[in-house]
Motif scaffolding. Structure first.
Motif, PDB file in Angstrom:
ATOM      1  N   TYR A  30       0.800  -1.174   0.066  1.00 43.47           N
ATOM      2  CA  TYR A  30      -0.048  -0.096   0.018  1.00 43.47           C
ATOM      3  C   TYR A  30       0.957   1.267   0.061  1.00 43.47           C
ATOM      4  CZ  TYR A  30      -2.976   3.782   1.933  1.00 43.47           C
ATOM      5  OH  TYR A  30      -3.738   4.741   2.016  1.00 43.47           O
ATOM      6  N   THR A  79      -4.435   3.199 -11.733  1.00 47.35           N
ATOM      7  CA  THR A  79      -4.944   4.280 -10.686  1.00 47.35           C
ATOM      8  C   THR A  79      -4.341   5.169 -10.151  1.00 47.35           C
ATOM      9  OG1 THR A  79      -4.723   2.290  -9.136  1.00 47.35           O
ATOM     10  CG2 THR A  79      -6.875   2.222 -10.403  1.00 47.35           C
ATOM     11  N   TRP A 128      -8.118   5.233  -1.584  1.00 46.38           N
ATOM     12  CA  TRP A 128      -8.687   4.180  -2.366  1.00 46.38           C
ATOM     13  C   TRP A 128      -7.735   4.146  -3.633  1.00 46.38           C
ATOM     14  CZ3 TRP A 128     -10.343   4.376  -7.288  1.00 46.38           C
ATOM     15  CH2 TRP A 128     -11.172   3.459  -7.746  1.00 46.38           C
ATOM     16  N   LEU A 129      -7.299   4.938  -4.267  1.00 43.42           N
ATOM     17  CA  LEU A 129      -6.537   4.783  -5.451  1.00 43.42           C
ATOM     18  C   LEU A 129      -5.383   3.985  -5.093  1.00 43.42           C
ATOM     19  CD1 LEU A 129      -6.499   8.256  -6.932  1.00 43.42           C
ATOM     20  CD2 LEU A 129      -7.863   6.350  -7.808  1.00 43.42           C
ATOM     21  N   HIS A 155      -4.795   1.852  -2.596  1.00 43.85           N
ATOM     22  CA  HIS A 155      -5.357   0.536  -2.334  1.00 43.85           C
ATOM     23  C   HIS A 155      -5.505  -0.429  -3.381  1.00 43.85           C
ATOM     24  CE1 HIS A 155      -8.143  -2.622  -1.324  1.00 43.85           C
ATOM     25  NE2 HIS A 155      -7.351  -2.782   0.011  1.00 43.85           N
ATOM     26  N   ASP A 156      -6.192   0.276  -4.464  1.00 45.25           N
ATOM     27  CA  ASP A 156      -6.802  -0.439  -5.606  1.00 45.25           C
ATOM     28  C   ASP A 156      -5.476  -1.032  -6.517  1.00 45.25           C
ATOM     29  OD1 ASP A 156      -9.415  -0.935  -7.344  1.00 45.25           O
ATOM     30  OD2 ASP A 156      -7.939  -0.018  -8.725  1.00 45.25           O
ATOM     31  N   SER A 157      -4.631   0.027  -6.706  1.00 39.30           N
ATOM     32  CA  SER A 157      -3.211  -0.195  -7.500  1.00 39.30           C
ATOM     33  C   SER A 157      -2.510  -1.256  -6.693  1.00 39.30           C
ATOM     34  CB  SER A 157      -2.452   1.096  -7.300  1.00 39.30           C
ATOM     35  OG  SER A 157      -1.120   0.777  -7.770  1.00 39.30           O
ATOM     36  N   MET A 159      -3.583  -3.839  -4.826  1.00 35.61           N
ATOM     37  CA  MET A 159      -4.429  -5.037  -5.071  1.00 35.61           C
ATOM     38  C   MET A 159      -4.232  -5.613  -6.200  1.00 35.61           C
ATOM     39  SD  MET A 159      -5.876  -5.756  -2.211  1.00 35.61           S
ATOM     40  CE  MET A 159      -7.258  -6.943  -2.651  1.00 35.61           C
ATOM     41  N   GLN A 160      -4.390  -4.832  -7.311  1.00 34.29           N
ATOM     42  CA  GLN A 160      -4.128  -5.358  -8.760  1.00 34.29           C
ATOM     43  C   GLN A 160      -2.881  -5.919  -8.929  1.00 34.29           C
ATOM     44  OE1 GLN A 160      -6.375  -6.317 -11.151  1.00 34.29           O
ATOM     45  NE2 GLN A 160      -4.650  -6.879 -12.587  1.00 34.29           N
TER      46      GLN A 160
END
Length: 266
Positions: free
Chosen positions: A84, A146, A232-233, A235-237, A239-240
């Motif tokens: 993260y 992201t 949010w951005l 975390h999304d990055s 995760m992918q």
């Protein structure tokens, strides 16, 4: 100045700061060290009342190749908290550049891919040479753009951002001009002079008015990122990148083969 530093910053007596991305052996791709250096440098420039214009360029033949894929492959194996933080480093750096209370100019030579295009989106003015090549290429290696997604939409509009961020296709300087990624395209031998001309125009603007105008444009349109959106951005990055698809894409790049989702070559 340490010539081996990942980012070189030179502040002239005329109120112009020159920021050079300095990892030419990997086409100025960024890693955690470069992002930390950029954050430190941008914070210093933001606080320096004498600095009025910031020009960003790449050392060597290329502007910036996005994230260092060797670093992304390592980050794909980080524990969640560190993964993260790695994604937040990109997200925060882009926000700092986008909201810098100075006039920013991207001087684009050669290749400009992934996060490099994100840097261009975050600058107030972008000038490219005719031979420059661009691409929002993250999806080609199984990761998501992201950390720069909001800035892409801001610069290109949703329609163009969707096409190029979802296909990852490359395009030339003329197309970058057409879709609004850059403001001007000039012959390679005119790039230095044209950037100097733009800087001279920028220095005619009152610095306090520039800072207020920039903040109001970003604030009134909702383009100034808050901490919740950045979280949010990031975390999304992360995760992918850590997904099976992300790991396969990065492995395929490292092994110089097509990823599993790509059609077989005929």
């Amino acid at each position: 100045m340490d010539a081996t530093a990942p980012v070189l910053t030179e502040i002239g007596g005329n109120g112009v700061a020159w920021v050079t991305l300095n990892r030419p052996k990997v086409n100025n791709a960024y890693d955690e060290e470069m992002l930390a250096a950029l954050q430190e440098g941008l914070a210093r420039l933001a606080a320096d009342a004498a600095v009025r214009v910031v020009v960003i360029a790449g050392q060597g033949r290329h502007f910036q190749a996005g994230a260092d894929l060797a670093w992304l492959a390592r980050a794909a194996e980080y524990p969640p908290e560190r993964a993260y933080r790695a994604s937040m480093a990109t997200t925060r750096t882009m926000r700092m550049l986008n909201e810098l209370p100075k006039i920013t100019v991207a001087k684009v030579r050669g290749g400009c891919f992934g996060g490099g295009a994100g840097v261009v989106c975050c600058c107030d003015i972008a000038i490219a040479e005719e031979g420059a090549i661009f691409g929002l290429t993250e999806v080609r290696v199984g990761v998501a753009p992201t950390p720069i997604s909001t800035h892409m939409v801001h610069a290109l509009g949703l329609r163009q951002a969707r096409r190029y961020a979802l296909t990852g296709e490359r395009f030339g300087a003329a197309e970058a001009l057409r879709i609004g990624l850059v403001h001007e395209v000039v012959p390679a031998d005119r790039l230095d002079a044209r950037v100097d001309e733009i800087v001279a125009e920028a220095l005619m603007a009152a610095p306090g008015a520039v800072a207020r105008a920039k903040a109001s444009m970003l604030g009134a349109t909702g383009w100034a990122l808050d901490e919740a959106t950045m979280s949010w951005l990031a975390h999304d990055s992360a995760m992918q990148r850590a997904s099976a698809e992300g790991k396969e894409g990065l492995a395929a790049f490292r092994e110089k083969r097509r990823p599993a989702w790509a059609p077989a070559q005929g």
